[in-house]
Scaffold this motif. Structure first.
Motif, PDB file in Angstrom:
ATOM      1  N   HIS A   1       0.808  -1.213   0.000  1.00 38.25           N
ATOM      2  CA  HIS A   1       0.000   0.000   0.000  1.00 38.25           C
ATOM      3  C   HIS A   1       0.844   1.267   0.000  1.00 38.25           C
TER       4      HIS A   1
ATOM      5  N   ASN B   1       2.483   1.943  -3.273  1.00 37.56           N
ATOM      6  CA  ASN B   1       1.458   2.323  -4.248  1.00 37.56           C
ATOM      7  C   ASN B   1       1.017   3.772  -4.045  1.00 37.56           C
ATOM      8  N   VAL B   2       0.840   4.158  -2.784  1.00 31.63           N
ATOM      9  CA  VAL B   2       0.462   5.541  -2.487  1.00 31.63           C
ATOM     10  C   VAL B   2       1.539   6.487  -3.009  1.00 31.63           C
TER      11      VAL B   2
ATOM     12  N   GLU C   1       4.170   5.828   3.950  1.00 35.85           N
ATOM     13  CA  GLU C   1       4.489   5.343   2.605  1.00 35.85           C
ATOM     14  C   GLU C   1       5.463   4.164   2.630  1.00 35.85           C
TER      15      GLU C   1
ATOM     16  N   ALA D   1      -7.133   8.106  -0.516  1.00 36.96           N
ATOM     17  CA  ALA D   1      -7.783   7.955  -1.825  1.00 36.96           C
ATOM     18  C   ALA D   1      -8.669   9.159  -2.128  1.00 36.96           C
TER      19      ALA D   1
ATOM     20  N   ILE E   1      -5.415   2.140  -5.237  1.00 38.46           N
ATOM     21  CA  ILE E   1      -4.242   2.074  -4.359  1.00 38.46           C
ATOM     22  C   ILE E   1      -3.943   0.624  -4.002  1.00 38.46           C
TER      23      ILE E   1
END
Length: 130
Positions: free
Chosen positions: A12, A15-16, A45, A59, A69
């Motif tokens: 995650h 991806n963020v 992150e 999001a 995400i």
């Protein structure tokens, strides 16, 4: 996510970061939007799994569905882009199915909205500081 009977876990935090970079949004803007310090957002992150509530808030700030995400796959995105630009012979195909002017206007409107959001956030930060 499953691929060839192997379970692939999405990171995650990475991806963020990648989506944030692609959208041109700085850490401090998102951090302020979700009431977090930039340093804590930077640590966020690095996390493999981000709690659902925080992921939803991020999001919302990025203006994308939370599933993007969770399921972001850069290699898959590159493959999709590549397959739409090249035919089997390897030559580049370019047959747009959109009006370029409409896309420019859409981008301009998004940029203006982001500018307005940034100004609002900065004003809020100034109010809190006084």
């Amino acid at each position: 996510m499953k691929e060839n009977n192997l379970i692939i876990h999405s990171h995650h935090g990475h991806n963020v970061r990648r989506l944030r970079d692609l959208l041109g949004i700085k850490q401090d803007v998102i951090a302020a939007s979700i009431n977090m310090s930039q340093q804590n957002f930077s640590k966020l992150e690095q996390k493999e799994i981000i709690d659902p509530e925080t992921l939803e808030r991020i999001a919302t700030v990025l203006n994308i569905p939370v599933e993007v995400i969770k399921n972001f796959n850069e290699e898959g995105a590159i493959n999709i882009i590549s397959s739409t630009l090249h035919d089997n012979s390897g030559s580049v195909m370019y047959n747009p199915t959109f009006n370029a002017i409409d896309k420019i206007v859409e981008l301009y409107e998004k940029l203006l909205a982001e500018k307005d959001k940034t100004i609002f956030l900065l004003e809020e930060m100034l109010k809190r500081g006084n």
